[in-house]
Design a protein around this motif. Structure first.
Motif, PDB file in Angstrom:
ATOM      1  N   THR A  47       0.845  -1.191   0.000  1.00  0.00           N
ATOM      2  CA  THR A  47       0.000   0.000   0.000  1.00  0.00           C
ATOM      3  C   THR A  47       0.880   1.241   0.000  1.00  0.00           C
ATOM      4  OG1 THR A  47      -1.710  -1.181   1.228  1.00  0.00           O
ATOM      5  CG2 THR A  47      -1.851   1.212   1.216  1.00  0.00           C
ATOM      6  N   PHE A  48       0.545   2.174  -0.877  1.00  0.00           N
ATOM      7  CA  PHE A  48       1.283   3.429  -0.994  1.00  0.00           C
ATOM      8  C   PHE A  48       0.283   4.575  -0.875  1.00  0.00           C
ATOM      9  CE2 PHE A  48       3.361   0.152  -3.484  1.00  0.00           C
ATOM     10  CZ  PHE A  48       4.677   0.213  -3.049  1.00  0.00           C
ATOM     11  N   ASP A  49       0.491   5.453   0.092  1.00  0.00           N
ATOM     12  CA  ASP A  49      -0.404   6.588   0.316  1.00  0.00           C
ATOM     13  C   ASP A  49       0.099   7.834  -0.414  1.00  0.00           C
ATOM     14  OD1 ASP A  49      -2.198   5.223   2.032  1.00  0.00           O
ATOM     15  OD2 ASP A  49      -0.772   5.452   3.685  1.00  0.00           O
ATOM     16  N   ASP A  50      -0.794   8.792  -0.563  1.00  0.00           N
ATOM     17  CA  ASP A  50      -0.482  10.100  -1.154  1.00  0.00           C
ATOM     18  C   ASP A  50       0.101   9.992  -2.561  1.00  0.00           C
ATOM     19  OD1 ASP A  50      -1.319  11.416   1.211  1.00  0.00           O
ATOM     20  OD2 ASP A  50       0.635  10.998   2.118  1.00  0.00           O
ATOM     21  N   LYS A  51      -0.452   9.088  -3.368  1.00  0.00           N
ATOM     22  CA  LYS A  51      -0.002   8.934  -4.753  1.00  0.00           C
ATOM     23  C   LYS A  51      -0.835   9.838  -5.661  1.00  0.00           C
ATOM     24  CE  LYS A  51       3.400   6.465  -4.122  1.00  0.00           C
ATOM     25  NZ  LYS A  51       4.696   7.051  -4.417  1.00  0.00           N
ATOM     26  N   ARG A  52      -0.134  10.532  -6.563  1.00  0.00           N
ATOM     27  CA  ARG A  52      -0.792  11.463  -7.479  1.00  0.00           C
ATOM     28  C   ARG A  52      -1.043  10.800  -8.829  1.00  0.00           C
ATOM     29  NH1 ARG A  52       1.337  15.896  -9.533  1.00  0.00           N
ATOM     30  NH2 ARG A  52       3.410  14.998  -9.520  1.00  0.00           N
ATOM     31  N   TRP A  66      -1.955   9.562 -16.064  1.00  0.00           N
ATOM     32  CA  TRP A  66      -0.577   9.782 -15.623  1.00  0.00           C
ATOM     33  C   TRP A  66      -0.477   9.304 -14.185  1.00  0.00           C
ATOM     34  CZ3 TRP A  66       3.588  11.746 -18.334  1.00  0.00           C
ATOM     35  CH2 TRP A  66       3.309  12.241 -19.608  1.00  0.00           C
ATOM     36  N   MET A  67       0.454   8.397 -13.929  1.00  0.00           N
ATOM     37  CA  MET A  67       0.741   7.931 -12.571  1.00  0.00           C
ATOM     38  C   MET A  67       2.076   8.553 -12.183  1.00  0.00           C
ATOM     39  SD  MET A  67      -0.442   3.936 -12.780  1.00  0.00           S
ATOM     40  CE  MET A  67       0.300   3.551 -14.375  1.00  0.00           C
ATOM     41  N   HIS A  68       2.029   9.556 -11.324  1.00  0.00           N
ATOM     42  CA  HIS A  68       3.216  10.328 -10.963  1.00  0.00           C
ATOM     43  C   HIS A  68       3.970   9.656  -9.824  1.00  0.00           C
ATOM     44  CE1 HIS A  68       1.661  13.655 -13.386  1.00  0.00           C
ATOM     45  NE2 HIS A  68       0.486  13.382 -12.856  1.00  0.00           N
ATOM     46  N   GLU A  69       5.286   9.512  -9.997  1.00  0.00           N
ATOM     47  CA  GLU A  69       6.162   8.988  -8.941  1.00  0.00           C
ATOM     48  C   GLU A  69       5.555   7.745  -8.291  1.00  0.00           C
ATOM     49  OE1 GLU A  69       6.902  12.332  -6.393  1.00  0.00           O
ATOM     50  OE2 GLU A  69       7.886  13.436  -7.994  1.00  0.00           O
ATOM     51  N   THR A  70       5.327   6.729  -9.124  1.00  0.00           N
ATOM     52  CA  THR A  70       4.623   5.521  -8.696  1.00  0.00           C
ATOM     53  C   THR A  70       5.548   4.318  -8.707  1.00  0.00           C
ATOM     54  OG1 THR A  70       2.531   6.369  -9.504  1.00  0.00           O
ATOM     55  CG2 THR A  70       2.690   4.001  -9.290  1.00  0.00           C
ATOM     56  N   GLN A  71       5.283   3.400  -7.804  1.00  0.00           N
ATOM     57  CA  GLN A  71       5.945   2.105  -7.784  1.00  0.00           C
ATOM     58  C   GLN A  71       4.916   1.071  -7.349  1.00  0.00           C
ATOM     59  OE1 GLN A  71       8.056   3.664  -3.858  1.00  0.00           O
ATOM     60  NE2 GLN A  71       9.073   1.880  -4.632  1.00  0.00           N
ATOM     61  N   PHE A  72       5.085  -0.168  -7.816  1.00  0.00           N
ATOM     62  CA  PHE A  72       4.141  -1.230  -7.478  1.00  0.00           C
ATOM     63  C   PHE A  72       4.622  -2.081  -6.311  1.00  0.00           C
ATOM     64  CE2 PHE A  72       2.597  -1.285 -12.158  1.00  0.00           C
ATOM     65  CZ  PHE A  72       1.900  -0.111 -11.942  1.00  0.00           C
ATOM     66  N   LEU A  79       8.690   5.743 -10.642  1.00  0.00           N
ATOM     67  CA  LEU A  79       8.580   6.157 -12.038  1.00  0.00           C
ATOM     68  C   LEU A  79       7.322   6.986 -12.264  1.00  0.00           C
ATOM     69  CD1 LEU A  79       9.217   2.645 -13.614  1.00  0.00           C
ATOM     70  CD2 LEU A  79      10.883   4.498 -13.480  1.00  0.00           C
ATOM     71  N   THR A  80       7.347   7.793 -13.305  1.00  0.00           N
ATOM     72  CA  THR A  80       6.134   8.447 -13.784  1.00  0.00           C
ATOM     73  C   THR A  80       5.735   7.741 -15.066  1.00  0.00           C
ATOM     74  OG1 THR A  80       6.637  10.564 -12.766  1.00  0.00           O
ATOM     75  CG2 THR A  80       5.122  10.597 -14.634  1.00  0.00           C
ATOM     76  N   MET A  81       4.522   7.184 -15.064  1.00  0.00           N
ATOM     77  CA  MET A  81       4.032   6.410 -16.200  1.00  0.00           C
ATOM     78  C   MET A  81       2.833   7.100 -16.832  1.00  0.00           C
ATOM     79  SD  MET A  81       4.284   2.583 -14.663  1.00  0.00           S
ATOM     80  CE  MET A  81       4.254   2.991 -12.925  1.00  0.00           C
ATOM     81  N   GLU A  82       2.784   7.030 -18.139  1.00  0.00           N
ATOM     82  CA  GLU A  82       1.684   7.581 -18.928  1.00  0.00           C
ATOM     83  C   GLU A  82       0.948   6.403 -19.562  1.00  0.00           C
ATOM     84  OE1 GLU A  82       1.354  10.153 -23.085  1.00  0.00           O
ATOM     85  OE2 GLU A  82       3.304   9.798 -22.167  1.00  0.00           O
ATOM     86  N   VAL A  83      -0.374   6.364 -19.410  1.00  0.00           N
ATOM     87  CA  VAL A  83      -1.172   5.274 -19.985  1.00  0.00           C
ATOM     88  C   VAL A  83      -2.214   5.887 -20.924  1.00  0.00           C
ATOM     89  CG1 VAL A  83      -2.604   3.257 -19.515  1.00  0.00           C
ATOM     90  CG2 VAL A  83      -0.845   3.942 -17.865  1.00  0.00           C
ATOM     91  N   PRO A  84      -1.904   5.940 -22.222  1.00  0.00           N
ATOM     92  CA  PRO A  84      -2.852   6.523 -23.180  1.00  0.00           C
ATOM     93  C   PRO A  84      -3.904   5.511 -23.624  1.00  0.00           C
ATOM     94  CG  PRO A  84      -0.821   5.919 -24.293  1.00  0.00           C
ATOM     95  CD  PRO A  84      -0.626   5.589 -22.834  1.00  0.00           C
ATOM     96  N   GLY A  85      -4.983   6.033 -24.218  1.00  0.00           N
ATOM     97  CA  GLY A  85      -5.973   5.182 -24.871  1.00  0.00           C
ATOM     98  C   GLY A  85      -7.086   4.659 -23.992  1.00  0.00           C
ATOM     99  N   ILE A  86      -7.332   5.286 -22.850  1.00  0.00           N
ATOM    100  CA  ILE A  86      -8.395   4.820 -21.956  1.00  0.00           C
ATOM    101  C   ILE A  86      -9.745   5.298 -22.496  1.00  0.00           C
ATOM    102  CG2 ILE A  86      -9.340   4.945 -19.619  1.00  0.00           C
ATOM    103  CD1 ILE A  86      -6.424   5.321 -18.660  1.00  0.00           C
ATOM    104  N   ALA A  87     -10.621   4.340 -22.745  1.00  0.00           N
ATOM    105  CA  ALA A  87     -11.968   4.662 -23.226  1.00  0.00           C
ATOM    106  C   ALA A  87     -12.832   5.092 -22.047  1.00  0.00           C
ATOM    107  CB  ALA A  87     -12.579   3.442 -23.906  1.00  0.00           C
TER     108      ALA A  87
END
Length: 151
Positions: A47-52, A66-72, A79-87
């Motif tokens: 669990t990660f709190d305060d994720k933008r 956009w998942m800013h400063e995220t880790q699983f 990492l900052t990840m961009e996920v395009p194409g969401i319907a």
């Protein structure tokens, strides 16, 4: 004349109270909790709190997450990840989000090996702030996010 002025004032006041969101057309930012579960061993939960997270409309009529400063997992670099194409589908008071197979980008580069599947979520118009909830699978993990809009 007084009646006309009163009617115009009432119409202006009513219009000013109309706070409907035009979802899917702006950059909306959220802060919340990211919960990551290992699919092969559901007892392993991180669990990660305060994720933008941010949602941005794209020119093709979809949304980009956009998942800013995220880790699983704690060992994963942030990492900052961009996920395009969401319907999305518009419903009263919310958007339903979906994506079967989405290729994330990092630094503008697509990463096929980190494909995101089974994305589902909602963006809900709630007072005092909007709520974003979503879940998806990636790299053997079930990822869930719940956040509220930041100002």
């Amino acid at each position: 004349m007084k009646k006309l002025f009163l009617l115009l004032f009432a119409a202006a006041a009513f219009a000013a109270c109309d706070d409907d969101k035009d979802y899917g057309t702006a950059n909306e930012e959220y802060s919340g909790t990211l919960t990551v579960t290992l699919l092969s061993d559901p007892s392993q939960v991180y669990t990660f709190d305060d994720k933008r997270f941010s949602l941005v409309s794209a020119d093709d009529g979809t949304l980009t997450l956009w998942m800013h400063e995220t880790q699983f997992v704690p060992q994963m670099p942030v990492l900052t990840m961009e996920v395009p194409g969401i319907a999305y589908t518009r419903m009263p008071e919310r958007l339903n989000l979906s994506g079967e197979r989405l290729v994330p980008k990092m630094g503008g580069t697509p990463y096929e090996k980190y494909v995101i599947t089974n994305l589902a979520g909602t963006l809900t118009d709630a007072e005092p702030s909007d709520r974003l909830t979503l879940s998806f699978e990636c790299m053997g993990f079930r990822v869930a996010y719940a956040g509220t809009e930041t100002d």
